[in-house]
Scaffold this motif. Structure first.
Motif, PDB file in Angstrom:
ATOM      1  N   UNK A   1       1.016  -1.181  -0.212  1.00 47.52           N
ATOM      2  CA  UNK A   1       0.300   0.107   0.072  1.00 47.52           C
ATOM      3  C   UNK A   1       0.733   1.799   0.439  1.00 47.52           C
ATOM      4  N   UNK A   2       2.232   1.093   1.298  1.00 51.41           N
ATOM      5  CA  UNK A   2       2.929   2.466   1.213  1.00 51.41           C
ATOM      6  C   UNK A   2       3.669   2.304  -0.217  1.00 51.41           C
ATOM      7  N   UNK A   3       3.890   1.725  -0.667  1.00 48.94           N
ATOM      8  CA  UNK A   3       4.600   1.713  -2.387  1.00 48.94           C
ATOM      9  C   UNK A   3       3.471   1.633  -3.784  1.00 48.94           C
ATOM     10  N   UNK A   4       2.637   1.537  -3.696  1.00 46.95           N
ATOM     11  CA  UNK A   4       1.597   2.354  -4.492  1.00 46.95           C
ATOM     12  C   UNK A   4       1.721   0.575  -6.048  1.00 46.95           C
ATOM     13  N   UNK A   5       2.193  -0.434  -4.886  1.00 42.00           N
ATOM     14  CA  UNK A   5       2.145  -2.126  -5.811  1.00 42.00           C
ATOM     15  C   UNK A   5       0.807  -2.920  -5.514  1.00 42.00           C
ATOM     16  N   UNK A   6       0.607  -3.140  -6.876  1.00 41.53           N
ATOM     17  CA  UNK A   6      -1.112  -3.475  -6.021  1.00 41.53           C
ATOM     18  C   UNK A   6      -0.491  -5.481  -6.740  1.00 41.53           C
ATOM     19  N   UNK A   7      -1.545  -6.300  -7.218  1.00 41.43           N
ATOM     20  CA  UNK A   7      -1.776  -7.513  -7.192  1.00 41.43           C
ATOM     21  C   UNK A   7      -2.892  -8.553  -6.685  1.00 41.43           C
ATOM     22  N   UNK A   8      -3.105  -9.766  -6.673  1.00 47.77           N
ATOM     23  CA  UNK A   8      -4.028 -10.601  -6.957  1.00 47.77           C
ATOM     24  C   UNK A   8      -3.907 -11.768  -5.393  1.00 47.77           C
ATOM     25  N   UNK A   9      -2.672 -11.661  -5.290  1.00 49.92           N
ATOM     26  CA  UNK A   9      -1.845 -13.164  -4.844  1.00 49.92           C
ATOM     27  C   UNK A   9      -0.401 -12.406  -4.257  1.00 49.92           C
ATOM     28  N   UNK A  10      -0.404 -12.816  -3.197  1.00 52.82           N
ATOM     29  CA  UNK A  10       0.955 -12.772  -2.060  1.00 52.82           C
ATOM     30  C   UNK A  10       2.472 -12.562  -3.941  1.00 52.82           C
ATOM     31  N   UNK A  11       2.501 -13.617  -4.469  1.00 53.76           N
ATOM     32  CA  UNK A  11       3.553 -13.753  -5.349  1.00 53.76           C
ATOM     33  C   UNK A  11       3.309 -12.475  -6.646  1.00 53.76           C
ATOM     34  N   UNK A  12       2.234 -12.006  -6.830  1.00 54.13           N
ATOM     35  CA  UNK A  12       1.806 -10.975  -7.695  1.00 54.13           C
ATOM     36  C   UNK A  12       2.439  -9.760  -7.154  1.00 54.13           C
ATOM     37  N   UNK A  13       2.279  -9.590  -5.431  1.00 56.13           N
ATOM     38  CA  UNK A  13       2.684  -8.346  -4.931  1.00 56.13           C
ATOM     39  C   UNK A  13       4.095  -8.447  -5.144  1.00 56.13           C
TER      40      UNK A  13
END
Length: 169
Positions: free
Chosen positions: A134-146
Motif C-alpha cells: 500500500x505504501x509503495x503503490x504496488x497492487x496484486x491479487x496474490x502474494x506472489x503478484x505483490x
C-alpha cells in the motif's frame, strides 16, 4: 562485557562495536496479540539508536558480502543516516537485504521506500506485505503478484515472504 567475550570467542571482527560502549543494550517485551501473533514493545534510546558512521564501519562495509538492515535500526536520524550510508558503500555484488520489521510506530512510508531502493533483496512477513504494498503503490491479487511487483518497482533480486506455519514464499 559478556557479549564482547562471546563475540571474541566466536572470532567475530568487532572493530565497529566499541563506539556503542556505555549505551544500554536494546530490549524488547513480547506480548500475545490477536490470532496467535506477538506484540512487541521496544525500549527507547538504546545502543542501536546511536549508530554513527566511522572509518572502521566504512572499511568493513566496503568488503561486505551482505548487509542486513531494517526499519527498527532506522528509528533515529543518526542511525538512519548511518544505515543508508552503509548500504550505499557496499560493493555492487553484495547482498543488501531489507528485513522490513514494521513494529510499533518505528516506520514511515519514506523509510520503507528508501530502504527498498537501497536494497536488492527484501524479507517481510504476511502482515507486513499488504502495508508495504500500500505504501509503495504496488497492487496484486496474490502474494506472489505483490512480491513480483515489489521486485519490478525496486529492481530487487529477491523477495521473501514468511508466512508463519504456512512456510515461506
Amino acid at each position: 562485557n559478556m557479549a564482547y567475550n562471546r563475540l571474541d570467542a566466536a572470532g567475530v571482527h568487532r572493530a565497529t562495536v566499541p563506539q556503542l560502549r556505555g549505551q544500554v543494550t536494546g530490549t524488547v517485551l513480547m506480548k500475545p496479540g490477536a490470532k496467535g501473533t506477538l506484540k512487541y514493545e521496544f525500549a527507547d534510546n538504546v545502543a542501536w539508536d546511536h549508530l554513527s558512521w566511522s572509518p572502521q564501519i566504512e572499511q568493513v562495509v566496503k568488503r561486505a558480502e551482505a548487509l542486513v538492515f531494517g526499519t527498527l535500526a532506522q528509528r533515529s536520524q543518526a542511525s538512519r543516516d548511518t544505515v543508508r550510508h552503509a548500504a550505499g558503500a557496499t560493493p555492487p555484488r553484495a547482498w543488501r537485504l531489507f528485513d522490513v520489521n514494521l513494529r510499533q510506530n518505528f516506520f514511515d512510508s519514506e523509510t520503507i521506500r528508501t530502504s527498498l531502493t537501497l536494497a536488492n533483496a527484501v524479507k517481510l512477513n504476511e502482515f507486513e506485505l499488504p502495508e508495504v504494498a500500500r505504501r509503495c503503490g504496488v497492487r496484486g491479487t496474490t502474494e506472489s503478484d505483490i512480491l513480483l511487483g515489489l521486485c519490478d518497482k525496486f529492481a530487487l533480486r529477491l523477495a521473501v515472504l514468511t508466512r508463519g506455519t504456512r512456510g515461506a514464499l
